[in-house]
Design a protein around this motif. Structure first.
Motif, PDB file in Angstrom:
ATOM      1  N   GLY A 262       0.210 -13.034   3.836  1.00  0.00           N
ATOM      2  CA  GLY A 262      -1.110 -12.696   3.338  1.00  0.00           C
ATOM      3  C   GLY A 262      -2.080 -13.845   3.363  1.00  0.00           C
ATOM      4  O   GLY A 262      -3.158 -13.749   2.784  1.00  0.00           O
TER       5      GLY A 262
ATOM      6  N   TYR B 239     -11.931  -5.374   6.349  1.00  0.00           N
ATOM      7  CA  TYR B 239     -11.307  -4.101   6.697  1.00  0.00           C
ATOM      8  C   TYR B 239     -11.953  -2.934   5.940  1.00  0.00           C
ATOM      9  O   TYR B 239     -12.166  -1.856   6.505  1.00  0.00           O
ATOM     10  N   THR B 240     -12.254  -3.149   4.683  1.00  0.00           N
ATOM     11  CA  THR B 240     -12.862  -2.084   3.881  1.00  0.00           C
ATOM     12  C   THR B 240     -14.239  -1.717   4.412  1.00  0.00           C
ATOM     13  O   THR B 240     -14.572  -0.529   4.565  1.00  0.00           O
TER      14      THR B 240
ATOM     15  N   ARG C 298      -9.333  -8.183   3.336  1.00  0.00           N
ATOM     16  CA  ARG C 298      -9.619  -6.925   2.634  1.00  0.00           C
ATOM     17  C   ARG C 298     -11.087  -6.512   2.758  1.00  0.00           C
ATOM     18  O   ARG C 298     -11.401  -5.359   3.063  1.00  0.00           O
TER      19      ARG C 298
ATOM     20  N   ASP D  93      -5.536   0.327   4.997  1.00  0.00           N
ATOM     21  CA  ASP D  93      -4.585  -0.107   3.974  1.00  0.00           C
ATOM     22  C   ASP D  93      -3.443  -0.916   4.575  1.00  0.00           C
ATOM     23  O   ASP D  93      -2.956  -1.878   3.972  1.00  0.00           O
TER      24      ASP D  93
ATOM     25  N   ASN E 250       0.831  -1.188   0.000  1.00  0.00           N
ATOM     26  CA  ASN E 250       0.000   0.000   0.000  1.00  0.00           C
ATOM     27  C   ASN E 250       0.872   1.247   0.000  1.00  0.00           C
ATOM     28  O   ASN E 250       2.090   1.200   0.063  1.00  0.00           O
TER      29      ASN E 250
ATOM     30  N   ILE F  25      -4.750  -4.415   5.363  1.00  0.00           N
ATOM     31  CA  ILE F  25      -4.894  -5.170   4.113  1.00  0.00           C
ATOM     32  C   ILE F  25      -3.531  -5.632   3.619  1.00  0.00           C
ATOM     33  O   ILE F  25      -3.364  -6.764   3.139  1.00  0.00           O
ATOM     34  N   ASP F  26      -2.546  -4.771   3.746  1.00  0.00           N
ATOM     35  CA  ASP F  26      -1.195  -5.119   3.310  1.00  0.00           C
ATOM     36  C   ASP F  26      -0.666  -6.326   4.078  1.00  0.00           C
ATOM     37  O   ASP F  26      -0.002  -7.198   3.510  1.00  0.00           O
ATOM     38  N   GLN F  27      -0.951  -6.391   5.367  1.00  0.00           N
ATOM     39  CA  GLN F  27      -0.462  -7.491   6.195  1.00  0.00           C
ATOM     40  C   GLN F  27      -1.368  -8.722   6.137  1.00  0.00           C
ATOM     41  O   GLN F  27      -0.919  -9.837   6.392  1.00  0.00           O
ATOM     42  N   ASP F  28      -2.624  -8.521   5.812  1.00  0.00           N
ATOM     43  CA  ASP F  28      -3.611  -9.602   5.812  1.00  0.00           C
ATOM     44  C   ASP F  28      -4.552  -9.420   4.621  1.00  0.00           C
ATOM     45  O   ASP F  28      -5.711  -9.036   4.785  1.00  0.00           O
ATOM     46  N   PRO F  29      -4.090  -9.699   3.398  1.00  0.00           N
ATOM     47  CA  PRO F  29      -4.927  -9.480   2.216  1.00  0.00           C
ATOM     48  C   PRO F  29      -6.243 -10.239   2.250  1.00  0.00           C
ATOM     49  O   PRO F  29      -7.240  -9.780   1.669  1.00  0.00           O
TER      50      PRO F  29
END
Length: 315
Positions: A31, A169-170, A166, A156, A2, A159-163
């Motif tokens: 991820g 988180y969103t 996503r 972000d 990110n 999400i970067d650490q745990d795709p």
């Protein structure tokens, strides 16, 4: 990866801490779907609040600094180092807020993800430190519209650490931002109930400049942006002159800053036959105790707005 900036300040740590970190294998989180919550350690409780709202059950969040703790002066303890060693992700504010932890953050960043969320804010949105123009005012949480950007940076980063998380988180970030917007509408209405000429906020240190810009308040303070600076007798006398001449009715103490300088203002005004009250306690660099309304970001900001408007409305 990110777009959140990793902000590593250029300091060097002590040999003992470096040895402790280097000799421990600390891999970054991948991820893949999580079998257990992502362990996140933040510096401030405001950051912990944001990360918990965004992460939900997918994160386990711990803040190093609790109620009444001044982040400008905070130094890590041995217990902090242990927590940080065990974390999957370390989040700090940046913008020179945690100045005493700079070398620690740099050391940790050699072994695991370390992210300064406020560094994601566009520089044109930030206020420069009037005494040190090379630095920016870090107190961005005082403006909910800016804090929303920090919430998005938290999203972000997670999400970067745990795709795989996503979608969670969103969705949770969007919900939380809506809650902040709703609270901000209430806060704006409350603060704008004070006539414009009376919108003057006087505090111990200069933590409310973003607040002033957001809500149309003039902000006066004894100390500068950082509580590392010491207020001089001359500064206090100058501010007393201003308060007396302009008949300002109230000043405010802060939960994370000693009260003596603010009380010196009231005593100086009294000596000049001006009745100056302490309008209440504001939360500036730290939230309230966990489990109280003020122990959340929204509760903290709403408490400040109520305290300010109630004190100034009595003028």
């Amino acid at each position: 990866m990110n777009t959140v900036r990793r902000h590593f300040l250029q300091y060097f740590s002590g040999a003992a801490l470096a040895f402790l970190l280097v000799t421990t294998h600390l891999p970054a989180s991948g991820g893949t779907p999580l079998s257990k919550p992502l362990k996140v350690v933040t510096t401030t409780a405001m950051l912990a609040d944001a990360v918990q709202h965004v992460g939900g059950a997918r994160v386990e969040v711990t803040a190093l600094m609790g109620a009444g703790v001044d982040p400008h002066l905070y130094r890590q303890t041995h217990a902090d180092v242990t927590r940080l060693k065990r974390a999957d992700l370390v989040i700090y504010h940046g913008l020179h807020l945690e100045a005493q932890l700079a070398s620690l953050m740099q050391d940790l960043a050699r072994h695991k993800p370390v992210v300064a969320l406020a560094e994601a804010l566009p520089r044109q949105a930030l206020l420069a430190d009037e005494d040190h123009p090379e630095f920016y005012d870090p107190h961005v949480w005082m403006d909910p519209s800016l804090w929303q950007e920090v919430v998005l940076a938290a999203r972000d980063t997670l999400i970067d650490q745990d795709p795989a998380g996503r979608q969670v988180y969103t969705a949770r970030a969007a919900t939380y931002i809506n809650e902040i917007n709703t609270a901000n509408t209430r806060i704006t209405t409350l603060l704008h109930s004070i006539p414009a000429p009376d919108r003057v906020l006087v505090t111990a240190h200069d933590a409310f400049r973003y607040f002033g810009r957001a809500y149309g308040y003039e902000v006066l303070s004894i100390q500068g942006i950082s509580t590392e600076s010491e207020a001089s007798l001359h500064q206090i006398e100058q501010l007393v002159d201003t308060l007396v001449q302009r008949r300002i009715p109230a000043v405010f103490v802060e939960s994370s800053v000693p009260e003596q300088h603010v009380r010196a203002l009231t005593e100086g005004a009294r000596a000049r036959h001006h009745h100056l009250i302490i309008g209440g306690e504001l939360y500036s660099d730290a939230m309230g105790r966990p489990g109280t309304p003020e122990g959340t970001y929204i509760g903290m900001i709403e408490h400040n707005a109520r305290t300010i408007s109630q004190a100034l409305s009595r003028s």
